[in-house]
Write a protein that holds these residues in place. Structure first.
Motif, PDB file in Angstrom:
ATOM      1  N   ASP A   1      -0.877   7.175 -80.425  1.00  0.00           N
ATOM      2  CA  ASP A   1      -0.819   8.610 -80.156  1.00  0.00           C
ATOM      3  C   ASP A   1       0.631   9.024 -79.957  1.00  0.00           C
TER       4      ASP A   1
ATOM      5  N   GLU B   1       4.362  14.226 -77.246  1.00  0.00           N
ATOM      6  CA  GLU B   1       4.629  15.627 -77.582  1.00  0.00           C
ATOM      7  C   GLU B   1       6.064  15.819 -78.076  1.00  0.00           C
TER       8      GLU B   1
ATOM      9  N   LEU C   1       5.919  15.138 -81.729  1.00  0.00           N
ATOM     10  CA  LEU C   1       5.104  16.098 -82.481  1.00  0.00           C
ATOM     11  C   LEU C   1       5.843  17.412 -82.719  1.00  0.00           C
ATOM     12  N   VAL C   2       6.613  17.868 -81.741  1.00  0.00           N
ATOM     13  CA  VAL C   2       7.301  19.153 -81.897  1.00  0.00           C
ATOM     14  C   VAL C   2       8.404  19.079 -82.946  1.00  0.00           C
TER      15      VAL C   2
END
Length: 510
Positions: free
Chosen positions: A460, A463, A466-467
């Motif tokens: 996973d 964040e 991911l951004v």
């Protein structure tokens, strides 16, 4: 605590074991430069004679000093290490503590680095909790804080020129973006790094960041950069400096990785105070050999380390140790551990300098032969000396994937492909059961999603990664021409000069 060389050259002042050197001079590994101070070498790249800067004296840590450091946080260890090499006249102890504390305050775990204790005595030192999820952030943020300290005091500017195999460029940019008085010019090998590594560089829109994508390998990039650093007029007029591990400050901070690992994992606290310090084995994935140079310096400082350098298919360090074959292959092999896809491990020059008793003339002859012909055969007596301080191994892509899978299956713990290069050693090489071991994890698996997927694993993404996918990018291309090295050199020189002209009338700090 003592100095390992000339009496009186390195003197320490302070209370108890909280000391700071009162004077520390630096010299070139090629013998042409000596007597520089920390600020001089901080604001430089290669030495003017083409060599690399090293302390003229290596301070030796007594067993009592090491025992007094047991229990220090990683940040405190960095301060103690830096205080051995940065004189109090340049950065007083109080300022040094503030600078290091501020530099390491933005890491995602409060302890800055973390040790994972896995099955079978597998201890992993996690050095990847900084802004760009790689070990480079630890030394980079401290070095940038040191730079900013001097730039503020003197109201002047500098230009950082960085060639990167993936992680250094992003770390330099993320730690220096937006700083007045500091421009950062980064060149990366297009198509040879991961999307996350690339986005850490190209998504930065600050005015002081300048990114170039080169059609070649990181070793190709090093060639025009060496020429630019050899241009002393350019260096002086634009404050041109390096933030690669060419820069001594980077290597200096990396000393703390080894000392902290030793304090935490060697078992020294179980020994009697009069007993000899226990040996400990440290295994690192190796590309440019900065961590190996740091580890060897720590050995010279008195820590009984057994150093193991693990490489991927770009195996020049391995061939040098086992056969004396210090020669570049015809081409850099692209592997899953892309940040160590390096055939010119430039920090080996520092290793050779220590190995040969600080003989600058011998190192100069050796390295100039290597730079000219891309090969040098170590005499057998030199190779034997090297093999006594450094063990090596080479790992294929399949070995990387096998290690990633095995560590996950046995521990539900994810390694990046570079860390897997090191940890492969745990499963395939015999160990002395009386010696504790530490494996260095240099990057987060989040930066190498393709390798994770190729291993048949899932991870996973945080964040912060991911951004990056949604951010716009900005960079310039360096295309592969018939005379590409000269063309890249000219293009970068022109850009550095253009930036310098634009900054001439600015006030950097108020």
């Amino acid at each position: 605590m003592t100095s390992s060389s000339h009496e009186g050259v390195s003197q320490f002042i302070g209370v108890g074991e909280r000391l700071q050197v009162s004077m520390m001079n630096y010299c070139s590994t090629r013998g042409g430069v000596c007597g520089w101070d920390f600020k001089d070498v901080l604001f430089s790249g290669y030495a003017p004679d083409g060599g690399m800067f090293m302390p003229e004296d290596i301070p030796v840590l007594s067993p009592d000093t090491l025992r007094s450091w047991k229990g220090l946080s990683y940040t405190q260890v960095v301060v103690e290490v830096a205080a051995l090499f940065v004189s109090t006249q340049l950065i007083p102890r109080g300022d040094l503590e503030v600078l290091v504390g501020e530099a390491l305050s933005s890491f995602s775990v409060p302890e800055v680095v973390r040790i994972a204790q896995l099955k079978g005595g597998l201890s992993v030192l996690e050095l990847f909790h900084g802004l760009t999820l790689a070990f480079k952030d630890l030394a980079m943020t401290c070095t940038v804080h040191f730079l900013n300290y001097f730039l503020r005091k003197e109201n002047r500017r500098a230009t950082v020129l960085v060639g990167t195999s993936g992680d250094t460029g992003g770390s330099a940019i993320q730690n220096a973006k937006g700083l007045p008085g500091l421009d950062v010019v980064v060149v990366y090998p297009q198509g040879r790094i991961t999307p996350v590594q690339e986005k850490h560089m190209t998504s930065c829109m600050e005015d002081n960041v300048h990114v170039f994508a080169a059609d070649g390998s990181s070793d190709d990039i090093d060639q025009p950069l060496r020429r630019l650093f050899a241009d002393q007029e350019l260096v002086k007029s634009h404050g041109l400096m390096s933030l690669n591990s060419v820069n001594w400050s980077r290597v200096m901070i990396q000393l703390a990785h080894f000392i902290y690992a030793y304090l935490e994992l060697s078992g020294m606290e179980q020994n009697e105070s009069t007993a000899a310090l226990p040996e400990m084995e440290v295994v690192v994935p190796t590309g440019g050999a900065g961590n190996i140079a740091a580890g060897y310096i720590v050995k010279q400082m008195g820590l009984p380390l057994k150093l193991v350098a693990m490489v991927n298919s770009n195996d020049i360090v391995h061939r040098t140790v086992i056969a004396g074959d210090f020669s570049m292959a015809a081409n850099v092999t692209q592997t899953l551990a892309s940040a160590i896809d390096i055939q010119d491990p430039y920090n080996m020059e520092r290793v050779f300098w220590l190995l040969l008793g600080k003989d600058g003339a011998a190192v100069k002859a050796m390295m100039e032969e290597f730079q000219h012909s891309h090969r040098h055969l170590l005499p057998e007596n030199h190779r034997r000396l090297l093999s006594q301080v450094l063990s090596t191994g080479s790992v294929s892509d399949e070995g990387i994937l096998e290690t990633m899978r095995r560590v996950w299956e046995e521990n539900q713990y994810m390694l990046c492909p570079h860390s897997a290069v090191a940890v492969w050693h745990h499963y395939h090489c015999s160990h002395n059961p009386g010696i504790n071991r530490c494996y260095v994890a240099t990057a987060s698996p989040a930066k190498f999603q393709a390798a994770v997927e190729k291993a048949g694993l899932t991870f996973d993404l945080p964040e912060a990664v991911l951004v990056l996918e949604k951010l716009p990018t900005r960079y310039q291309n360096l295309e592969r021409s018939q005379n590409w090295c000269k063309d890249w050199e000219d293009r970068l020189r022109e850009h550095i000069q253009s930036v310098g002209r634009a900054r001439t009338r600015e006030t950097y700090y108020s």
